[in-house]
Design a protein around this motif. Structure first.
Motif, PDB file in Angstrom:
ATOM      1  N   LYS A  19      22.042  12.208  70.388  1.00 57.85           N
ATOM      2  CA  LYS A  19      20.762  11.745  70.945  1.00 57.85           C
ATOM      3  C   LYS A  19      20.957  10.644  71.991  1.00 57.85           C
ATOM      4  CE  LYS A  19      17.957  12.945  66.901  1.00 57.85           C
ATOM      5  NZ  LYS A  19      17.204  12.432  65.741  1.00 57.85           N
ATOM      6  N   ASP A  22      20.957  11.914  75.485  1.00 63.11           N
ATOM      7  CA  ASP A  22      19.753  12.591  75.989  1.00 63.11           C
ATOM      8  C   ASP A  22      19.153  11.789  77.154  1.00 63.11           C
ATOM      9  OD1 ASP A  22      16.943  13.574  76.195  1.00 63.11           O
ATOM     10  OD2 ASP A  22      17.587  14.757  74.444  1.00 63.11           O
ATOM     11  N   PRO A  23      18.856  12.445  78.285  1.00 67.43           N
ATOM     12  CA  PRO A  23      18.279  11.708  79.428  1.00 67.43           C
ATOM     13  C   PRO A  23      16.871  11.172  79.163  1.00 67.43           C
ATOM     14  CG  PRO A  23      18.332  14.082  79.869  1.00 67.43           C
ATOM     15  CD  PRO A  23      19.074  13.881  78.586  1.00 67.43           C
ATOM     16  N   ASP A  24      16.176  11.703  78.172  1.00 63.60           N
ATOM     17  CA  ASP A  24      14.806  11.270  77.863  1.00 63.60           C
ATOM     18  C   ASP A  24      14.857   9.940  77.097  1.00 63.60           C
ATOM     19  OD1 ASP A  24      12.239  10.852  77.094  1.00 63.60           O
ATOM     20  OD2 ASP A  24      11.953  12.785  76.102  1.00 63.60           O
ATOM     21  N   PRO A  25      14.330   8.843  77.698  1.00 61.39           N
ATOM     22  CA  PRO A  25      14.376   7.539  77.019  1.00 61.39           C
ATOM     23  C   PRO A  25      13.714   7.546  75.644  1.00 61.39           C
ATOM     24  CG  PRO A  25      13.621   7.306  79.292  1.00 61.39           C
ATOM     25  CD  PRO A  25      13.664   8.774  78.995  1.00 61.39           C
ATOM     26  N   ALA A  26      12.686   8.398  75.464  1.00 61.58           N
ATOM     27  CA  ALA A  26      11.983   8.456  74.177  1.00 61.58           C
ATOM     28  C   ALA A  26      12.900   8.941  73.054  1.00 61.58           C
ATOM     29  CB  ALA A  26      10.775   9.377  74.296  1.00 61.58           C
ATOM     30  N   ILE A  27      13.918   9.728  73.397  1.00 64.88           N
ATOM     31  CA  ILE A  27      14.888  10.191  72.391  1.00 64.88           C
ATOM     32  C   ILE A  27      16.103   9.255  72.357  1.00 64.88           C
ATOM     33  CG2 ILE A  27      16.471  12.088  71.783  1.00 64.88           C
ATOM     34  CD1 ILE A  27      14.405  13.998  73.084  1.00 64.88           C
ATOM     35  N   ARG A  28      16.548   8.840  73.564  1.00 63.49           N
ATOM     36  CA  ARG A  28      17.779   8.054  73.659  1.00 63.49           C
ATOM     37  C   ARG A  28      17.635   6.650  73.060  1.00 63.49           C
ATOM     38  NH1 ARG A  28      17.985   7.722  78.739  1.00 63.49           N
ATOM     39  NH2 ARG A  28      17.501   5.514  79.008  1.00 63.49           N
ATOM     40  N   ARG A  29      16.558   5.944  73.412  1.00 62.59           N
ATOM     41  CA  ARG A  29      16.433   4.545  72.986  1.00 62.59           C
ATOM     42  C   ARG A  29      16.367   4.378  71.461  1.00 62.59           C
ATOM     43  NH1 ARG A  29      15.562   0.647  76.850  1.00 62.59           N
ATOM     44  NH2 ARG A  29      15.091   1.401  78.942  1.00 62.59           N
ATOM     45  N   LYS A 553      12.595   2.012  84.444  1.00 64.87           N
ATOM     46  CA  LYS A 553      12.675   3.216  83.603  1.00 64.87           C
ATOM     47  C   LYS A 553      14.086   3.406  83.055  1.00 64.87           C
ATOM     48  CE  LYS A 553       8.436   4.300  84.859  1.00 64.87           C
ATOM     49  NZ  LYS A 553       7.328   3.861  84.000  1.00 64.87           N
ATOM     50  N   ASN A 554      15.078   2.988  83.850  1.00 70.79           N
ATOM     51  CA  ASN A 554      16.474   3.140  83.418  1.00 70.79           C
ATOM     52  C   ASN A 554      17.343   2.156  84.197  1.00 70.79           C
ATOM     53  OD1 ASN A 554      18.777   4.067  82.183  1.00 70.79           O
ATOM     54  ND2 ASN A 554      19.049   5.783  83.587  1.00 70.79           N
ATOM     55  N   ASN A 600       7.833  -1.600  76.420  1.00 68.27           N
ATOM     56  CA  ASN A 600       8.934  -0.633  76.278  1.00 68.27           C
ATOM     57  C   ASN A 600      10.251  -1.292  75.887  1.00 68.27           C
ATOM     58  OD1 ASN A 600       7.275   1.521  76.952  1.00 68.27           O
ATOM     59  ND2 ASN A 600       7.700   1.349  79.135  1.00 68.27           N
TER      60      ASN A 600
END
Length: 917
Positions: A19, A22-29, A553-554, A600
């Motif tokens: 995970k 994963d490029p999606d912050p909602a999954i990665r963070r 965002k990143n 965030n």
């Protein structure tokens, strides 16, 4: 808590590692936060090592190795006063297994584990890891070059710090230990590898491995020989020289490898040592090296061109930041500089002819022969550069080279070309020439180059527009004769609009959306131009805010982000200095983005947000706007204070709240005062952060209404005394002295005496005798000394028990210590057993605190309105005391004060035009 070394835990760890990719912050963070939450458990690092050894998924193996390396980087160092983040059993197990595991892993994983060994070695080698060297040297006998290269790579990462550390007996002892174990095996390995190169001369794949070994061996030799311990290796120096010279004259197939740059670098390091000067004195040797080694390797090669066009970011990093040590051109440049140390005249003579012929070749057909001119620029740069720093460019130049003439005749014409996209390499190296020799070229020529550089901000080449931005930034920081900026705002004003337009446009060019050199140039332009940018601020702050929102965002470019926040701070400072009411416009522009960053939990940006908010809040002159008060309770949440990087910014923001709205806090948020003091209690317990606790406490004492903190005062002092008793440090005492004197100023001398004696009878006398009188000389800083001077003056002149109790015997020693504070040098001695931890050096997962220079807090003098000159104030206060009890003060002063102090005191009385009655 221990995690079981079970298949179930390995599976869980695998899922979370997946995970994190994963490029999606909602999954990665959330996955990153989970791993952060469990990494303190026993066996966690052993689970990672087991995973990278046994997993069938190569991606997971690599991910586990990177995670393990970063875990070691964050947690291995043991910090005083902080819990040990890795249990001893895990430390022992890691050191017992990591070398074998590293050497049996594929190269990609081997590199990560090698870095981890290097980090562990930096802390534990040699004392806590004595068998590391033996284990590594024994592997040389394996004959397996995958294993040998793993050992060499690890040794290189471990020993390269010897190049940068200051000379010391401790360092030399360690190097000698390494050399005793390593020098002979390394030399034997080098000889054997050279022989294998001859044996496998026609086997390209074998040569590739052997050359990689030779590169690492030469790097190790460089590191181990850097500290100039000539008794080692000296017997073999001619052998090493001959072998490297042989390598540099082999056929073209070899010349395509990185080994050449390392061999040249070796020659460069040797030729500048006085005891090897004789090896280069022969004119034929010198000419041969110049013609056959340096000139061919000055050329811009196909590999350089490929990097310039296709990997611009890496090319810039290597070229501008000096990390291009492995490139041939850099090595050849270093060799020129090294040779010029002892043979400047002959070398300059040899190369002058080459420079002229290269320029002539270019003139015949520029579009075909531009590489000849580029090599000429590099040769001139190398010849002329005797001493250089990143900040100031060349600080010492070769007087045999006319730098201004070369600049006018050969650099400016290329930049004056209307086509900014023509000959990008030549333009980039021409701009680099300006950066390097900016201190040697007259100002009028540099001024001519400024609009040309602004024009090149539009170049399509990332390297060209980056170098143009960097050159402008460097020029704008140059200092003139009076230590003011060399270029004034008035001189740059004619270009202001096109400068700002082109800088922000450059951020929209492909590959430069987060270009740190451009953002730094924006920051520096704001700083130089000051109020000249005000008409453009509405547009500029919109662009900066949009950029902030995008990168939040990143966040991936820390330098870019830092300069962006500096530019935002400059916008606020410059605009609000002219029009304080404009602060609301900035709040409208920034608060939505700041809210998103805080919600965030963008850790990298939170300390910056708090600093900018402090700057905005301090701009308000009266009360705190409701938008800030809504945030106040959230600032006291313990989770924010767990991250070391947040602490200085949070303290600064709380201080701004206290300075601007203490009455609002006392009335509308009185229930938050215990939370505020809880923060103080946490900070005061840490040697690293106790000074931050005092900053907060001083603001509470200075600004909060007395009645709002009455019930907490005694407990505050008890906490401070407990810390003094358990862990007294010089830093703590200095802060404590400033605090008690500020307390004395705010609440009165009698109140200070009463609170001390209320905790324990006669404690006031103990504090005077054991802390204030002997330690006051250690206080540093003009404002801090002034606070202490005014506080002690109050104790001497406004505290009745000092005149008629057993404390009276301390009156004269206290006066003597105050005169010492005024007249004697500061006592900056620190006991040997004290090792302070700088905030920046505290390891941890959190982002380190980065101070924004342009958000800086103005120095605040809490006694500024009350006292201008503390010596005059002492004289006036003593005079007032003497009128209340005639005869006593002159008697105490004349009988007990030493002669020198008495003389100083008489000077204060004369200056104040008063006498003691």
């Amino acid at each position: 808590m221990a995690m079981e070394l079970s298949d179930a835990n390995l599976q869980t760890l695998t899922e979370y590692l997946k995970k994190t990719l994963d490029p999606d912050p909602a999954i990665r963070r959330p996955a990153e936060k989970f791993l952060e939450s469990v990494e303190g458990n026993q066996n966690y690092p052993l689970l990672l090592l087991t995973l990278l050894e046994k997993s069938q998924d190569n991606v997971i193996k690599v991910c586990a190795s990177v995670t393990f390396k970063n875990y070691i980087k964050r947690n291995w160092r043991i910090v005083e006063d902080e819990p040990n983040k890795i249990c001893e059993a895990d430390r022992v197990a890691i050191k017992a297994n990591i070398v074998h595991l590293m050497l049996s892993s594929p190269e990609q994983i081997q590199k990560q584990l090698s870095d981890a060994i290097s980090i562990i070695g930096r802390e534990d080698f040699p004392q806590k890891w004595p068998d590391l060297l033996t284990e590594m040297v024994n592997r040389f006998q394996s004959g397996d070059f995958h294993v040998i290269n793993g050992v060499l790579r690890t040794a290189h990462s471990l020993f390269k710090r010897y190049r940068h550390e200051f000379k010391s007996n401790e360092l030399w002892t360690e190097i000698k230990l390494v050399l005793d174990a390593f020098a002979l095996p390394l030399t034997n390995l080098f000889k054997a590898t050279i022989e294998l190169c001859s044996t496998h001369a026609n086997d390209a794949s074998a040569l590739r491995i052997l050359f990689s070994s030779l590169i690492l061996i030469s790097k190790l030799f460089y590191s181990l020989n850097f500290q100039d311990l000539p008794e080692f290796f000296e017997d073999n120096m001619e052998t090493w020289m001959n072998n490297f010279h042989t390598l540099l004259t082999l056929d073209n197939k070899l010349l395509q490898t990185d080994l050449v740059s390392n061999a040249i670098q070796f020659l460069a390091s040797v030729c500048e040592r006085p005891h090897y000067k004789n090896l280069f004195e022969d004119q034929n040797t010198l000419t041969s090296i110049c013609e056959k080694v340096i000139v061919p390797n000055m050329e811009f090669r196909a590999a350089d061109e490929e990097a310039f066009e296709d990997n611009s970011e890496e090319y810039i990093r290597r070229d501008l930041e000096g990390s291009d040590i492995d490139t041939r051109r850099r090595a050849a440049c270093d060799l020129v500089r090294g040779l010029c140390k002892f043979f400047e005249g002959p070398v300059t003579g040899i190369f002058s002819g080459y420079v002229n012929s290269m320029l002539q070749e270019y003139a015949k057909n520029p579009s075909v022969n531009w590489k000849h001119k580029d090599a000429a620029i590099y040769l001139v740069t190398s010849l002329a550069s005797k001493a250089q720093t990143q900040k100031h460019g060349i600080t010492q130049a070769n007087e045999l080279v006319n730098l201004t003439e070369f600049f006018v005749n050969h650099i400016l014409p290329d930049l004056k070309s209307a086509n900014v996209n023509e000959f990008p390499v030549l333009k980039a190296d021409g701009i680099k020439y300006i950066m390097i020799f900016r201190n040697q070229v007259p100002k009028e020529h540099l001024l001519v180059s400024i609009p040309l550089l602004i024009n090149h901000l539009q170049a399509e080449s990332i390297v060209v527009h980056t170098y143009a931005a960097h050159a402008l930034e460097r020029l704008f920081t140059m200092r003139g004769p009076n230590n003011t900026t060399l270029f004034t705002a008035a001189e740059i004003a004619p270009f202001v609009e096109i400068l700002l337009t082109n800088l922000f446009k450059a951020l929209t060019l492909p590959g430069s959306s987060e270009n740190e050199y451009i953002m730094k140039a924006i920051m520096r332009s704001f700083s130089l131009l000051q109020e000249a940018i005000i008409p453009y601020i509405p547009t500029l702050i919109t662009q900066l805010t949009q950029k902030l929102l995008a990168v939040s965002k990143n966040p991936s470019k820390p330098h870019f982000n830092h300069y962006m926040f500096e530019a935002i701070c400059l916008s606020i400072r410059i605009t609000c200095k002219a029009n304080p009411a404009a602060v609301v416009n900035f709040e409208e522009a920034l608060f939505l983005v700041f809210t998103e960053i805080l919600q965030n939990d963008v850790q990298e940006f939170i300390p910056y947000v708090f600093q900018v908010m402090s700057l905005l809040l301090e701009t308000h002159k009266n009360d705190i706007p409701s938008s800030y008060m809504a945030l106040f309770p959230h600032l006291l949440q313990p989770v924010l204070w767990e991250r070391t990087g947040n602490i200085p910014a949070l303290v600064r923001l709380l201080q701004a709240f206290l300075e601007r709205g203490s009455n609002t806090i006392a009335s509308a948020a009185a229930d938050k005062i215990p939370g505020l003091l809880g923060v103080f209690q946490k900070l005061i317990a840490s040697k690293a952060n106790d000074h931050q606790g005092f900053y907060l406490l001083n603001s509470i004492i200075e600004h909060m209404p007395p009645e709002s903190v009455d019930q907490y005062r005694k407990q505050i002092f008890i906490l401070l005394f407990q810390r003094l008793q358990n862990s007294k440090t010089t830093k703590f005492i200095k802060s404590f002295l400033v605090f008690i004197n500020l307390y004395c100023i705010k609440y009165g001398a009698l109140a200070l005496q009463e609170i001390f004696d209320g905790i324990q009878p006669k404690m006031f006398g103990m504090v005077l005798e054991k802390i204030i009188i002997p330690e006051i000389q250690k206080v540093s800083g003009n404002v801090e000394k002034k606070i202490c001077a005014v506080g002690i003056t109050k104790l001497l002149t406004e505290c009745p028990p000092m005149m008629d109790t057993e404390y009276t015997k301390l009156w004269t020693p206290l006066l003597q210590s105050l005169i010492g504070l005024f007249e004697l040098p500061e006592d900056d001695t620190i006991p040997d057993e004290e090792h302070f931890i700088d905030i920046e050096d505290t390891p941890g997962y959190q982002t380190a605190f980065s101070q924004l220079a342009f958000a800086g807090k103005k120095e605040h003098d809490p006694v500024g309105q009350m006292v201008n000159n503390p010596k005059i104030h002492l004289a006036q206060s003593l005079h007032k005391l003497s009128t209340a009890c005639p005869g006593r003060v002159p008697s105490m002063v004349s009988t007990s004060l030493n002669a020198e102090a008495l003389q100083y005191l008489q000077g204060y009385l004369q200056a104040a035009s008063v006498t003691l009655l």
